[in-house]
Design a protein around this motif. Structure first.
Motif, PDB file in Angstrom:
ATOM      1  N   HIS A 537       0.823  -1.027  -0.296  1.00 33.48           N
ATOM      2  CA  HIS A 537      -0.135  -0.015   0.044  1.00 33.48           C
ATOM      3  C   HIS A 537       0.798   1.353   0.077  1.00 33.48           C
ATOM      4  O   HIS A 537       1.829   1.164   0.592  1.00 33.48           O
ATOM      5  CB  HIS A 537      -1.097   0.053   1.142  1.00 33.48           C
ATOM      6  CG  HIS A 537      -1.831  -0.886   1.167  1.00 33.48           C
ATOM      7  ND1 HIS A 537      -2.887  -1.118   0.204  1.00 33.48           N
ATOM      8  CD2 HIS A 537      -2.171  -2.097   1.852  1.00 33.48           C
ATOM      9  CE1 HIS A 537      -4.040  -1.655   0.421  1.00 33.48           C
ATOM     10  NE2 HIS A 537      -3.570  -2.554   1.400  1.00 33.48           N
ATOM     11  N   ARG A 538       0.256   2.653  -0.561  1.00 34.92           N
ATOM     12  CA  ARG A 538       1.177   3.545  -0.736  1.00 34.92           C
ATOM     13  C   ARG A 538       0.790   4.415   0.153  1.00 34.92           C
ATOM     14  O   ARG A 538       1.595   5.786   0.018  1.00 34.92           O
ATOM     15  CB  ARG A 538       0.858   4.020  -1.820  1.00 34.92           C
ATOM     16  CG  ARG A 538       1.370   3.132  -3.189  1.00 34.92           C
ATOM     17  CD  ARG A 538       1.467   3.875  -4.449  1.00 34.92           C
ATOM     18  NE  ARG A 538       0.113   4.257  -4.995  1.00 34.92           N
ATOM     19  CZ  ARG A 538      -0.768   3.432  -5.635  1.00 34.92           C
ATOM     20  NH1 ARG A 538      -0.580   2.315  -5.954  1.00 34.92           N
ATOM     21  NH2 ARG A 538      -1.986   3.874  -5.924  1.00 34.92           N
ATOM     22  N   LYS A 539      -0.272   4.290   1.259  1.00 33.33           N
ATOM     23  CA  LYS A 539      -0.684   5.073   2.256  1.00 33.33           C
ATOM     24  C   LYS A 539      -1.185   4.250   3.212  1.00 33.33           C
ATOM     25  O   LYS A 539      -0.860   3.143   3.315  1.00 33.33           O
ATOM     26  CB  LYS A 539      -1.723   6.178   1.774  1.00 33.33           C
ATOM     27  CG  LYS A 539      -1.440   7.251   0.624  1.00 33.33           C
ATOM     28  CD  LYS A 539      -2.485   8.110   0.452  1.00 33.33           C
ATOM     29  CE  LYS A 539      -2.146   9.198  -0.677  1.00 33.33           C
ATOM     30  NZ  LYS A 539      -3.245  10.106  -0.788  1.00 33.33           N
ATOM     31  N   ALA A 540      -1.429   5.085   4.386  1.00 33.55           N
ATOM     32  CA  ALA A 540      -1.695   4.238   5.546  1.00 33.55           C
ATOM     33  C   ALA A 540      -2.842   3.245   5.483  1.00 33.55           C
ATOM     34  O   ALA A 540      -3.602   3.187   4.637  1.00 33.55           O
ATOM     35  CB  ALA A 540      -2.467   5.325   6.670  1.00 33.55           C
ATOM     36  N   SER A 556      -6.785   0.557   2.558  1.00 29.19           N
ATOM     37  CA  SER A 556      -5.851   1.526   2.796  1.00 29.19           C
ATOM     38  C   SER A 556      -6.182   2.936   2.291  1.00 29.19           C
ATOM     39  O   SER A 556      -7.460   3.073   1.477  1.00 29.19           O
ATOM     40  CB  SER A 556      -4.547   1.304   2.058  1.00 29.19           C
ATOM     41  OG  SER A 556      -3.634   2.376   1.740  1.00 29.19           O
ATOM     42  N   GLU A 557      -5.747   4.002   2.601  1.00 24.58           N
ATOM     43  CA  GLU A 557      -6.015   5.322   2.221  1.00 24.58           C
ATOM     44  C   GLU A 557      -5.655   5.608   0.708  1.00 24.58           C
ATOM     45  O   GLU A 557      -5.749   6.527   0.415  1.00 24.58           O
ATOM     46  CB  GLU A 557      -5.327   6.355   3.035  1.00 24.58           C
ATOM     47  CG  GLU A 557      -5.922   6.531   4.781  1.00 24.58           C
ATOM     48  CD  GLU A 557      -5.388   7.329   5.462  1.00 24.58           C
ATOM     49  OE1 GLU A 557      -4.544   8.139   4.845  1.00 24.58           O
ATOM     50  OE2 GLU A 557      -5.790   7.509   6.687  1.00 24.58           O
ATOM     51  N   ASP A 558      -4.824   4.604   0.130  1.00 22.75           N
ATOM     52  CA  ASP A 558      -4.514   4.655  -1.111  1.00 22.75           C
ATOM     53  C   ASP A 558      -5.738   4.207  -2.087  1.00 22.75           C
ATOM     54  O   ASP A 558      -5.625   4.133  -3.261  1.00 22.75           O
ATOM     55  CB  ASP A 558      -3.091   3.922  -1.520  1.00 22.75           C
ATOM     56  CG  ASP A 558      -3.435   2.463  -1.139  1.00 22.75           C
ATOM     57  OD1 ASP A 558      -4.739   2.111  -0.988  1.00 22.75           O
ATOM     58  OD2 ASP A 558      -2.437   1.681  -1.644  1.00 22.75           O
ATOM     59  N   ASN A 559      -6.993   4.170  -1.759  1.00 27.36           N
ATOM     60  CA  ASN A 559      -8.102   3.875  -2.328  1.00 27.36           C
ATOM     61  C   ASN A 559      -8.260   2.506  -2.707  1.00 27.36           C
ATOM     62  O   ASN A 559      -9.185   2.481  -3.605  1.00 27.36           O
ATOM     63  CB  ASN A 559      -8.344   4.926  -3.424  1.00 27.36           C
ATOM     64  CG  ASN A 559      -8.258   6.224  -3.154  1.00 27.36           C
ATOM     65  OD1 ASN A 559      -8.065   6.557  -2.142  1.00 27.36           O
ATOM     66  ND2 ASN A 559      -8.304   7.302  -4.149  1.00 27.36           N
ATOM     67  N   THR A 560      -7.523   1.637  -2.164  1.00 25.57           N
ATOM     68  CA  THR A 560      -7.539   0.120  -2.724  1.00 25.57           C
ATOM     69  C   THR A 560      -7.714  -0.821  -1.538  1.00 25.57           C
ATOM     70  O   THR A 560      -7.592  -0.460  -0.534  1.00 25.57           O
ATOM     71  CB  THR A 560      -6.256  -0.280  -3.433  1.00 25.57           C
ATOM     72  OG1 THR A 560      -5.278  -0.259  -2.348  1.00 25.57           O
ATOM     73  CG2 THR A 560      -5.687   0.832  -4.311  1.00 25.57           C
ATOM     74  N   CYS A 561      -8.105  -1.907  -1.895  1.00 24.14           N
ATOM     75  CA  CYS A 561      -8.009  -3.069  -0.982  1.00 24.14           C
ATOM     76  C   CYS A 561      -7.053  -4.245  -1.653  1.00 24.14           C
ATOM     77  O   CYS A 561      -6.891  -4.350  -2.952  1.00 24.14           O
ATOM     78  CB  CYS A 561      -9.484  -3.826  -1.067  1.00 24.14           C
ATOM     79  SG  CYS A 561     -10.731  -2.750  -0.181  1.00 24.14           S
ATOM     80  N   ARG A 562      -6.511  -5.005  -0.961  1.00 17.97           N
ATOM     81  CA  ARG A 562      -5.572  -6.012  -1.486  1.00 17.97           C
ATOM     82  C   ARG A 562      -5.765  -7.205  -0.597  1.00 17.97           C
ATOM     83  O   ARG A 562      -6.264  -7.345   0.479  1.00 17.97           O
ATOM     84  CB  ARG A 562      -4.017  -5.493  -1.280  1.00 17.97           C
ATOM     85  CG  ARG A 562      -3.733  -4.223  -2.017  1.00 17.97           C
ATOM     86  CD  ARG A 562      -2.260  -3.878  -2.129  1.00 17.97           C
ATOM     87  NE  ARG A 562      -2.279  -2.514  -2.703  1.00 17.97           N
ATOM     88  CZ  ARG A 562      -1.139  -2.315  -3.656  1.00 17.97           C
ATOM     89  NH1 ARG A 562      -0.134  -3.082  -3.889  1.00 17.97           N
ATOM     90  NH2 ARG A 562      -1.072  -0.892  -3.850  1.00 17.97           N
ATOM     91  N   LEU A 563      -5.275  -8.608  -1.417  1.00 19.98           N
ATOM     92  CA  LEU A 563      -5.513  -9.718  -0.772  1.00 19.98           C
ATOM     93  C   LEU A 563      -3.971 -10.137  -0.900  1.00 19.98           C
ATOM     94  O   LEU A 563      -3.266  -9.997  -1.526  1.00 19.98           O
ATOM     95  CB  LEU A 563      -6.321 -10.732  -1.683  1.00 19.98           C
ATOM     96  CG  LEU A 563      -7.824 -10.582  -1.672  1.00 19.98           C
ATOM     97  CD1 LEU A 563      -8.307 -11.453  -2.658  1.00 19.98           C
ATOM     98  CD2 LEU A 563      -8.226 -10.710  -0.260  1.00 19.98           C
ATOM     99  N   TRP A 564      -3.670 -10.771   0.315  1.00 16.13           N
ATOM    100  CA  TRP A 564      -2.336 -11.189   0.553  1.00 16.13           C
ATOM    101  C   TRP A 564      -2.123 -12.685   0.996  1.00 16.13           C
ATOM    102  O   TRP A 564      -3.316 -13.229   1.645  1.00 16.13           O
ATOM    103  CB  TRP A 564      -1.576 -10.397   1.577  1.00 16.13           C
ATOM    104  CG  TRP A 564      -1.629  -9.088   1.606  1.00 16.13           C
ATOM    105  CD1 TRP A 564      -2.581  -8.171   1.972  1.00 16.13           C
ATOM    106  CD2 TRP A 564      -0.621  -8.225   1.065  1.00 16.13           C
ATOM    107  NE1 TRP A 564      -2.319  -6.867   1.548  1.00 16.13           N
ATOM    108  CE2 TRP A 564      -1.293  -6.885   1.267  1.00 16.13           C
ATOM    109  CE3 TRP A 564       0.400  -8.429   0.597  1.00 16.13           C
ATOM    110  CZ2 TRP A 564      -0.366  -5.844   0.850  1.00 16.13           C
ATOM    111  CZ3 TRP A 564       1.461  -7.379   0.340  1.00 16.13           C
ATOM    112  CH2 TRP A 564       0.889  -5.867   0.082  1.00 16.13           C
TER     113      TRP A 564
END
Length: 760
Positions: A537-540, A556-564
């Protein structure tokens, strides 16, 4: 706007280019990049990936495209250029499609400073773009009305409407892609679907989905001159990463990225029984994502303010959301249809306006799905039935309730707040009867559970432990939280000097995952050992949740969701890659993997954590060479030495980091001592000044007393003289009587005639 930072941002080598002279007589300089298409590597790299990604989605979702129109903003032009190259057509730049240059916008303020209020920025024409080797239709004549600096919202709406109507008349047939800047894509939809709207105001702007998005990311498609069909091509992306082409160590763990929200994604949650996950955002919307079919299954609209929390019922059939508008909403996501890959018609089934007196900060379903616990900025915890009945209001916190958690098999709710407290509530006596609200239970209070606000709290699925995270950067694990007053087991310094925004237990209760505003996600054992720190992520990072045994969801505050992927195999692979990177940093010969120089495609979609992680500063994939041999060909002794070096390097870096933190701490203490000394000095000077002032006041008081005494004496003298002047003269005596009087011992010459002597 792509600035490298600072007033002289265009001097950065990544954004610098040689001035370009055009046949029109204009010369384009680097500092003109805010208002014209850039020729730099920095601008091109961002636009290249976006343009190719959009082109791929157009191919799969729309087929042939006849026209691409874009805003004159430089990023939109470059994105349109790379999209046009991929599709084999030409794009057209239309000045009337640009954003609203309203006052207060940093871009508009800069333009006003440079060109003046009401001015038209010097956009490049399509012919001039052609001279710069752009894939543009140089024969296109732009007749649209241009934007003006400090344009009002109503005039912006009017301009955009007239521009779209002009395009409709000029190109009545064919598939059209409109790559708008900021709100333009949403405005296109509004104009063509709701022509009765005459004026665009701030409230209407706030209600348009996807309004606040990355420039150029909203695109809409026109099917024919009779009917308009819209495909938000970049509005909701589910990018499934091909991790074989991943770049950094964290990229081995990143499985997918979900784009679609226009503002920070403040909350996310994964279903325990279905394949859906839900995200809530500051763009006032929720999105339902289908992991199984790798798609966005729906958008939930209804909240008027940012969505702060969300949760899914244990059976996956109900979603609850809380918002800054103080509302709770229950939604039916149509989970069965989503699971079958069908189009779902998610809808709101229950709305509770003014569920709290202030914004709803957290909301959680009970393990049986019959209750919802919510916490708010109004410092209360409330229990709700699925039908919207508020069974009890529990008061005890003196600050915002940041998090609530249910015990997995006991009727116990834990709450955490900004007052540094953890409260344990036994809600076994709460009834669902609607006759009256129940009496609130007395909580077990843990005062000063942390040194700062307690931001997150969760029971382990086993029920044995409770974990809490705080703004002091620590995670604390507690025992016996549901039976008696919690007992502290251990403290983990998870994110030193930063906030622990959220934590979650793995479903086997053996791992804890935390996230922070330092942009990292960390996986810990229940003993406090760090397994991996993931960067992507590029932000908090606002929230994390497990979407399975070994799959992690983050927002995240970078407007995305991610799966890990946090399985043991993936963690080991990531660890080995990290060791390789450290060994390379030790000075061994490094060669770049040729496979990482170009993005791979899967399912027709360009998905490099290649693109996503390069922006996060992820390192490129490397392979260590020792004496010209590949690492896996080196004998065990050399490999062991390299491994030992890597561990030694890690220890050295840890020692340096610890030393740096100690020095920072000493510096803070020194500054504090200086501040205390200055305060004491100021207090001494203040005391001395007060003493001097008291002396002066005493002197003045004495002077006033003396003056008062003198005035009293003078008054007495005046009274005597007044009496002398006002006393009547004595009666006149006869000569015979006067002779009989004896004169006083001393008679003034003036009165001597009244006292005749014996000689007379």
């Amino acid at each position: 706007m792509g600035r490298a930072g600072g007033e002289q941002w265009y001097q950065d080598p990544n954004w610098r280019f040689e001035p370009v002279s055009l046949s029109s007589g204009r010369t384009i300089h680097p500092e003109d990049m805010d208002w014209n298409v850039p020729l730099s590597n920095g601008g091109a790299n961002d636009a290249r990936s976006a343009g190719k990604r959009l082109a791929d989605r157009v191919k799969r979702g729309a087929g042939a495209v006849d026209h691409i129109f874009c805003s004159p903003a430089w990023r939109c032009q470059q994105t349109a250029h790379y999209m046009a190259v991929e599709l084999g057509i030409k794009f057209k730049s239309v000045v009337g499609l640009h954003e609203c240059y309203r006052e207060g916008n940093g871009f508009a303020d800069a333009a006003a400073k440079r060109f003046g209020k009401g001015a038209e920025p010097p956009w490049l024409t399509n012919k001039e773009l052609g001279e710069m080797k752009m894939a543009v239709d140089t024969r296109f004549v732009d007749e649209s009305e241009p934007t003006r600096v400090y344009e009002s919202v109503p005039s912006y709406f009017s301009r955009m409407k007239s521009t779209l109507m002009w395009l409709c008349r000029k190109y009545p047939r064919g598939n059209i892609v409109i790559a708008g800047h900021l709100a333009s894509g949403a405005i296109v939809r509004l104009i063509l679907e709701r022509p009765e709207v005459k004026q665009l105001d701030q409230d209407l702007m706030n209600s348009i989905p996807g309004l606040r998005v990355i420039p150029g990311s909203i695109t809409t498609l026109k099917a024919d001159g009779e009917r308009w069909e819209f495909h938000d091509l970049d509005d909701a992306q589910f990018l499934w990463a091909d991790r074989g082409s991943a770049a950094g160590a964290s990229s081995f763990l990143e499985m997918a990225q979900m784009n679609g929200h226009g503002n920070p994604v403040l909350c996310c949650v994964a279903s325990r029984s279905t394949s859906i996950v839900v995200s809530g955002s500051a763009d006032n919307s929720l999105r339902v994502w289908d992991i199984k079919h790798k798609r966005c299954a729906g958008t939930l609209l209804g909240h008027s303010r940012p969505v702060l929390c969300c949760d899914i019922s244990p059976d996956g059939q109900l979603i609850v959301s809380g918002s800054h508008d103080a509302e709770l909403r229950f939604w039916d996501p149509q989970a069965d249809a989503i699971d079958k890959g069908e189009q779902a018609d998610a809808k709101c089934v229950l709305e509770i306006p003014s569920a709290h007196m202030k914004p709803v900060r957290c909301a959680k379903f009970s393990p049986d799905g019959n209750w919802v616990a919510s916490g708010s900025y109004d410092k209360t915890v409330r229990l709700w039935t699925k039908r919207g009945f508020n069974a009890v209001v529990m008061e005890g916190h003196k600050g915002t309730v940041r998090s609530v958690a249910w015990h997995p098999y006991s009727a116990v709710v834990a709450s955490a707040g900004e007052d540094k407290k953890i409260l344990i509530w036994d809600v076994s006596g709460i009834s669902e009867a609607r006759s009256k609200m129940c009496e609130a239970p007395v909580p077990v209070v843990v005062d000063n559970a942390h040194n700062a606000a307690v931001a997150t709290i969760q029971f382990a699925p086993s029920g044995d432990y409770l974990a809490s995270g705080s703004y002091d950067g620590h995670i604390i694990i507690w025992r016996h939280a549901h039976q008696a007053k919690p007992e502290r087991v251990r403290s983990i310094e998870a994110h030193p000097g930063r906030y622990v925004n959220c934590l979650v237990w793995s479903r086997d209760s053996k791992r804890i995952v935390s996230c922070s505003d330092d942009e990292t996600i960390k996986v810990w054992t229940d003993e406090g050992e760090l397994l991996v720190s993931m960067i992507g992520h590029r932000k908090a990072v606002c929230m994390v949740d497990f979407a399975g045994e070994d799959m992690l969801l983050s927002s995240s505050e970078d407007n995305t969701c991610r799966l890990w992927d946090v399985s043991q195999v993936a963690l080991e692979k990531s660890k080995q890659h990290s060791l390789t990177m450290v060994a390379a940093a030790e000075g061994e010969q490094v060669s770049s993997s040729p496979e990482t120089d170009k993005p791979r495609t899967k399912g027709g979609t360009v998905v490099d954590s290649a693109v996503t992680n390069a922006r996060a500063g992820a390192k490129i994939d490397v392979r260590v060479r020792v004496r010209g041999e590949s690492m896996d060909k080196v004998d065990n002794q050399v490999a062991s030495e390299v491994s030992m070096k890597s561990f030694a390097e890690q220890e050295r870096r840890a020692a340096l980091e610890k030393e740096r933190m100690e020095n920072d701490k000493k510096g803070v203490l020194a500054l504090r001592n200086q501040a205390n000394l200055k305060q004491e000095q100021h207090q001494g000077l203040h005391t001395e000044s007060c003493n001097q002032l008291c002396d002066k006041l005493k002197f003045l008081l004495d002077s006033l007393n003396s003056m008062e005494h003198d005035l009293a004496s003078f008054q007495k003298q005046c009274d005597v003289k007044k009496l002398a002047y006002t006393e009547p003269p004595p009666a006149r005596l006869s000569r015979e009587g006067a002779r009989k009087l004896k004169p006083p011992p001393s008679v003034s010459p003036l009165l001597s005639k009244f006292y005749p002597t014996s000689s007379n």
